[in-house]
Design an enzyme around this catalytic site. Structure first.
Site, PDB file in Angstrom:
ATOM      1  N   LYS A 118       0.785  -1.327   0.105  1.00 50.52           N
ATOM      2  CA  LYS A 118       0.007   0.039  -0.025  1.00 50.52           C
ATOM      3  C   LYS A 118       0.771   1.241   0.006  1.00 50.52           C
ATOM      4  CE  LYS A 118      -4.558  -1.496   1.501  1.00 50.52           C
ATOM      5  NZ  LYS A 118      -5.499  -1.655   2.633  1.00 50.52           N
ATOM      6  N   LYS A 201      -4.872  -9.578  -7.434  1.00 46.60           N
ATOM      7  CA  LYS A 201      -6.226  -9.728  -6.503  1.00 46.60           C
ATOM      8  C   LYS A 201      -7.127  -8.607  -7.084  1.00 46.60           C
ATOM      9  CE  LYS A 201      -6.678  -7.750  -2.479  1.00 46.60           C
ATOM     10  NZ  LYS A 201      -6.656  -7.304  -1.298  1.00 46.60           N
ATOM     11  N   LYS A 204     -10.561  -2.741  -4.998  1.00 48.90           N
ATOM     12  CA  LYS A 204     -10.939  -1.400  -5.282  1.00 48.90           C
ATOM     13  C   LYS A 204     -10.018  -0.461  -5.769  1.00 48.90           C
ATOM     14  CE  LYS A 204     -13.266  -2.183  -0.780  1.00 48.90           C
ATOM     15  NZ  LYS A 204     -13.149  -2.045   0.823  1.00 48.90           N
TER      16      LYS A 204
END
Ligand code: ADP
Ligand code: TRP
Length: 340
Positions: A118, A201, A204
């Site tokens: 992230k 994956k 969002k």
């Protein structure tokens, strides 16, 4: 019912109110919450404090929280059986998190791959909260002494960290205050992959909307997204072992199997040796059958904000009864209690 150390069997999971819910959240997590509530005392939490580890527009955060609560109920979580609530409304989560910050070690957090993914190259400029995120997650679990935690495969490492924190806490204070929580990660759709790249994956944050199916997608949009979904160069193989080198076929077949509550091998048998177009047209049907009732129910629920408010208020009040008792026990054992 209680487990071997006399802890009550209790399920807890959380979903972040960020950017709408996709098929990965549903098949990997929310769908699996539903049968658990029949067996265990269950708590399902809209983790807004986790969401703000990256910037959220305040007005949008409120509507996203309603969307997650609505998705829980529309997917079959029964507010009469389970507690549904907002994390921020149970302040004991944050209070315990601070204490756990002082138990967990920097080295443990430095190993978290989700933070590395992230933060990327922006490591110096992300919030401190994003780094400490897994400790708040451990607190969500420990503040209820939860014994079972249903999550998607990507949360496995965070669960392991939580188990390390439990062991160190119990050992530091020489008392078995917390149970060791067990992850519940189902095999089938624990990792739903992107429709644009079967090696990534479904998420969002992917720039392409065609990479994911949202729980709010109309039937037409679902059909379009499956039509455009990437395929492998070869048709579906004849032997299941050959799926190993075929990420797109594996993903589409796994989604089909998960929606139909089938083993992958059963779905595979139906499509072995066939073209992707056969699989895609059936998959579209199965996805519409799965998603459209949820979408319709979610839309009714989000229109009725008074009802959602009542569920969330009652959920947080009931959750606080458990959480405040556990926090008191923690204060007593750590020397933080009000008694002098
Ligand atoms: P996201 O990971 O999309 O940001 P959350 O962090 O709120 O969403 O995740 C909610 C739940 O959904 C977690 O249990 C997570 O493991 C699961 N989940 C998220 N993405 C996927 C996916 N692609 N496949 C399976 N499960 C997923
Ligand atoms: N970290 C989880 C995710 O990103 C969400 C979460 C927060 C959670 N607290 C939790 C999951 C406690 C299970 C238990 O998906």
């Amino acid at each position: 019912m209680s487990n071997k150390n006399n802890f009550v069997n209790r399920v807890l999971s959380g979903v972040q109110p960020t950017g709408g819910l996709h098929l990965g959240n549903y098949l990997g997590a929310i769908k699996n919450f539903v049968p658990l509530q029949e067996k265990y005392e269950s708590l399902f939490c809209v983790v807004d404090l986790h969401a703000i580890t990256v910037w959220q527009e305040p007005a949008e955060l409120i509507s996203k929280k309603c969307e997650v609560a609505a998705a829980f109920i529309a997917s079959g979580i029964d507010p009469k059986k389970s507690l549904i609530f907002n994390q921020s409304q149970v302040p004991e989560h944050s209070q315990l998190a601070w204490i756990l910050n002082c138990v967990a070690r920097m080295g443990w957090l430095n190993r978290m791959t989700q933070f590395k993914d992230k933060a990327g190259k922006n490591k110096e400029n992300v919030s401190v909260g994003l780094f400490a995120y897994p400790i708040l997650m451990a607190s969500d679990i420990m503040i209820y002494k939860a014994t079972h935690v249903p999550v998607g495969d990507d949360q496995k490492q965070h669960l392991e960290l939580c188990r390390d924190i439990v062991l160190k806490f119990n050992n530091d204070f020489q008392k078995e205050i917390f149970p060791l929580p067990e992850p519940i990660i189902l095999k089938g759709a624990a990792r739903v992959m992107s429709l644009r790249d079967g090696l990534k994956k479904m998420s969002k944050s992917d720039v392409s909307e065609y990479s994911r199916i949202m729980l709010t997608d109309t039937n037409d949009i679902i059909a379009k997204k499956i039509k455009k979904a990437k395929t492998d160069a070869m048709p579906i193989p004849n032997k299941i072992k050959e799926l190993d080198g075929m990420p797109e076929a594996s993903n589409l077949l796994s989604i089909y199997a998960a929606c139909e509550d089938q083993e992958l091998s059963i779905a595979f048998k139906k499509y072995q040796g066939k073209n992707f177009s056969d699989l895609k047209s059936d998959l579209t049907e199965v996805l519409i059958k799965t998603i459209s009732p949820i979408r319709e129910e979610m839309s009714k629920l989000t229109d009725d904000s008074n009802y959602l408010q009542e569920i969330l208020d009652s959920g947080s009040q009931r959750a606080r009864i458990i959480a405040s008792e556990v926090l008191k026990e923690v204060y007593d054992v750590t020397g933080l209690s009000s008694k002098v």
